[in-house]
Design a protein around this motif. Sequence first.
Motif, PDB file in Angstrom:
ATOM      1  N   THR A 112       0.829  -1.225  -0.009  1.00  0.00           N
ATOM      2  CA  THR A 112      -0.022  -0.145   0.095  1.00  0.00           C
ATOM      3  C   THR A 112       0.953   1.268   0.055  1.00  0.00           C
ATOM      4  N   LEU A 113       0.375   2.244  -0.697  1.00  0.00           N
ATOM      5  CA  LEU A 113       1.108   3.545  -0.741  1.00  0.00           C
ATOM      6  C   LEU A 113       0.452   4.482   0.184  1.00  0.00           C
ATOM      7  N   TYR A 114       1.271   5.099   0.958  1.00  0.00           N
ATOM      8  CA  TYR A 114       0.896   6.279   1.906  1.00  0.00           C
ATOM      9  C   TYR A 114       1.346   7.501   1.372  1.00  0.00           C
ATOM     10  N   THR A 115       0.875   8.635   2.104  1.00  0.00           N
ATOM     11  CA  THR A 115       1.152  10.127   1.739  1.00  0.00           C
ATOM     12  C   THR A 115       1.239  10.796   3.029  1.00  0.00           C
ATOM     13  N   PRO A 116       2.125  11.568   3.152  1.00  0.00           N
ATOM     14  CA  PRO A 116       2.147  12.611   4.495  1.00  0.00           C
ATOM     15  C   PRO A 116       0.946  13.274   4.596  1.00  0.00           C
ATOM     16  N   PHE A 117       0.489  13.706   5.741  1.00  0.00           N
ATOM     17  CA  PHE A 117      -0.717  14.502   6.245  1.00  0.00           C
ATOM     18  C   PHE A 117      -1.931  13.921   5.919  1.00  0.00           C
ATOM     19  N   TYR A 118      -1.911  12.476   5.556  1.00  0.00           N
ATOM     20  CA  TYR A 118      -3.267  11.849   5.375  1.00  0.00           C
ATOM     21  C   TYR A 118      -3.103  10.362   5.833  1.00  0.00           C
ATOM     22  N   GLY A 160      30.752   5.397  -0.460  1.00  0.00           N
ATOM     23  CA  GLY A 160      29.798   5.802   0.773  1.00  0.00           C
ATOM     24  C   GLY A 160      28.467   6.465   0.153  1.00  0.00           C
ATOM     25  N   SER A 161      28.381   7.293  -0.593  1.00  0.00           N
ATOM     26  CA  SER A 161      27.248   7.886  -1.181  1.00  0.00           C
ATOM     27  C   SER A 161      26.210   6.940  -1.746  1.00  0.00           C
ATOM     28  N   LEU A 162      26.632   5.931  -2.559  1.00  0.00           N
ATOM     29  CA  LEU A 162      25.708   5.337  -3.279  1.00  0.00           C
ATOM     30  C   LEU A 162      25.009   4.293  -2.304  1.00  0.00           C
ATOM     31  N   PRO A 163      25.600   3.532  -1.214  1.00  0.00           N
ATOM     32  CA  PRO A 163      24.990   2.866  -0.193  1.00  0.00           C
ATOM     33  C   PRO A 163      23.985   3.713   0.639  1.00  0.00           C
ATOM     34  N   MET A 164      24.742   4.589   1.078  1.00  0.00           N
ATOM     35  CA  MET A 164      23.976   5.594   1.797  1.00  0.00           C
ATOM     36  C   MET A 164      22.558   6.063   1.243  1.00  0.00           C
ATOM     37  N   GLY A 165      22.542   6.453   0.126  1.00  0.00           N
ATOM     38  CA  GLY A 165      21.166   6.941  -0.505  1.00  0.00           C
ATOM     39  C   GLY A 165      20.253   5.874  -0.739  1.00  0.00           C
ATOM     40  N   ALA A 166      20.825   4.602  -1.161  1.00  0.00           N
ATOM     41  CA  ALA A 166      19.929   3.398  -1.458  1.00  0.00           C
ATOM     42  C   ALA A 166      19.312   2.998   0.023  1.00  0.00           C
ATOM     43  N   PHE A 167      20.174   3.149   1.135  1.00  0.00           N
ATOM     44  CA  PHE A 167      19.643   2.683   2.468  1.00  0.00           C
ATOM     45  C   PHE A 167      18.673   3.535   2.763  1.00  0.00           C
ATOM     46  N   MET A 168      18.725   4.716   2.230  1.00  0.00           N
ATOM     47  CA  MET A 168      17.894   5.982   2.754  1.00  0.00           C
ATOM     48  C   MET A 168      16.310   5.391   2.139  1.00  0.00           C
ATOM     49  N   GLY A 169      16.365   5.013   0.749  1.00  0.00           N
ATOM     50  CA  GLY A 169      15.305   4.642   0.110  1.00  0.00           C
ATOM     51  C   GLY A 169      14.725   3.648   0.697  1.00  0.00           C
ATOM     52  N   VAL A 178      10.336   0.646   3.794  1.00  0.00           N
ATOM     53  CA  VAL A 178       9.864  -0.280   4.936  1.00  0.00           C
ATOM     54  C   VAL A 178       8.865   0.534   5.732  1.00  0.00           C
ATOM     55  N   ALA A 179       9.080   1.781   6.055  1.00  0.00           N
ATOM     56  CA  ALA A 179       8.310   2.518   6.875  1.00  0.00           C
ATOM     57  C   ALA A 179       7.009   3.112   6.061  1.00  0.00           C
ATOM     58  N   LYS A 180       6.995   2.856   4.680  1.00  0.00           N
ATOM     59  CA  LYS A 180       5.756   3.251   3.894  1.00  0.00           C
ATOM     60  C   LYS A 180       5.703   4.838   4.115  1.00  0.00           C
ATOM     61  N   SER A 181       7.046   5.217   3.885  1.00  0.00           N
ATOM     62  CA  SER A 181       7.287   6.667   3.625  1.00  0.00           C
ATOM     63  C   SER A 181       8.080   7.377   2.581  1.00  0.00           C
ATOM     64  N   GLU A 182       7.642   6.610   1.338  1.00  0.00           N
ATOM     65  CA  GLU A 182       8.474   6.807   0.007  1.00  0.00           C
ATOM     66  C   GLU A 182       8.125   8.330  -0.374  1.00  0.00           C
ATOM     67  N   ILE A 183       6.795   8.719  -0.189  1.00  0.00           N
ATOM     68  CA  ILE A 183       6.642  10.171  -0.663  1.00  0.00           C
ATOM     69  C   ILE A 183       7.118  11.171   0.530  1.00  0.00           C
ATOM     70  N   LEU A 184       7.165  10.688   1.474  1.00  0.00           N
ATOM     71  CA  LEU A 184       7.506  11.633   2.619  1.00  0.00           C
ATOM     72  C   LEU A 184       9.019  11.822   2.625  1.00  0.00           C
ATOM     73  N   LEU A 185       9.878  10.739   1.817  1.00  0.00           N
ATOM     74  CA  LEU A 185      11.457  10.813   1.725  1.00  0.00           C
ATOM     75  C   LEU A 185      11.565  12.222   0.627  1.00  0.00           C
ATOM     76  N   VAL A 186      10.734  12.700  -0.009  1.00  0.00           N
ATOM     77  CA  VAL A 186      10.972  13.910  -0.740  1.00  0.00           C
ATOM     78  C   VAL A 186      11.283  15.053   0.237  1.00  0.00           C
ATOM     79  N   ILE A 187      10.658  15.106   1.302  1.00  0.00           N
ATOM     80  CA  ILE A 187      10.713  16.191   2.359  1.00  0.00           C
ATOM     81  C   ILE A 187      11.791  15.798   3.202  1.00  0.00           C
ATOM     82  N   ILE A 188      11.852  14.645   3.791  1.00  0.00           N
ATOM     83  CA  ILE A 188      13.124  14.274   4.343  1.00  0.00           C
ATOM     84  C   ILE A 188      14.385  14.387   3.726  1.00  0.00           C
ATOM     85  N   GLY A 189      14.505  14.042   2.630  1.00  0.00           N
ATOM     86  CA  GLY A 189      15.932  14.270   1.811  1.00  0.00           C
ATOM     87  C   GLY A 189      15.504  15.533   0.837  1.00  0.00           C
TER      88      GLY A 189
END
Length: 353
Positions: free
Chosen positions: A152-158, A262-271, A276-287
């Motif tokens: 399932t896909l979630y969005t911030p503020f909803y 360092g940068s490639l695994p760091m970004g991939a793990f961020m994604g 996992v946290a169902k925050s794929e769209i929220l990642l736009v704000i986080i990052g």
Amino acid sequence: MFYWFYRHLDINIFQYISVRAGIAFFIAFFLTMFLLPKFVKWTKSKNASQPIYEYAPDSHQEKAGTPTMGGVVFIFSTIIATLLTVKLNNFYVVGGILTLGFFSLIGIQDDYSKIAKKANSAGLSSKAKLILQFFAAFIVAAVLIMYNHTTTLYTPFYKYPLFDMSFFALAFWILVMVAASNAVNLTDGLDGLATVPSIMAFFTLSGIVYITGHAIFSSYLLLPNIKTTGELAIIGTALIGSLIAFLWYNCHPAQVFMGDSGSLPMGAFMGYMAIVAKSEILLVIIGLIFVIETVSVILQVGSYKLRKKRVFLMAPIHHHFEEKGWKENKIIVRFWIISFMANLVALMSLKIR
């Protein structure tokens, strides 16, 4: 190992994720602090420095000779700290370790090629790098699908899910990991510029995966409850610890660069954490900083190809401000401030639903 102490020696304190996350943080921090100076000394003896891009601002030429591939050290320290503190039978943890390992290997290959041939353009070709990234992301995403991670896909503020992505989730998750990986890679152009926003992002994401895996906290904040995701917060805090230690040597003027390793695994793990946290769209704000840097490159390339005109003096955008005469430290700190504010908004979104 520490969870084993709880299970077999009845040391109750080690059952708590928060305690083991704290232990992982300090193991990764001190291990990186111990290993990195030795690594820098060794790389200097081998003349393992990344060539400075010929079109970079003139001020960057003075950085020639700075050792690179520091990412090898903090990723290694993160994995060691993780293995000592997590439940190794947790498949979210397995996916996280695979993400760090696979993308780090891609980065190591790219960095080593540049060092060996003494040319910034001598690493993996863009096409080869993307193919390897998509393949690595496919394996990790397939692990999530295999263990029935919710699609399932979630969005911030909803508070309700938007829809079920079904089999499209695999392609979406691959895209998230590859995009995040390359976004952090593009940002890593000034001393400490990618490091601190990454620390902030992992702090936010570690909190979210912990809440998501906690039945009471997730219910209170109206977040999806996904059992056993909390263990992933331990890897996140371990990475924060190792990155803080890395920053000790990476702050301006940098004694070592992280490199693609360092940068490639760091970004991939961020994604991966966002998935996992169902925050794929929220990642736009986080990052947000990583998004801004990536969009600046897309606009620059697109504009030049379509109109033969540049939008910025140089891309990514941090080079634009260098060309305008901003000092490197000013750019770095201001970008850190933007990242801090963006992550505050992301954390606020957990309650405003």
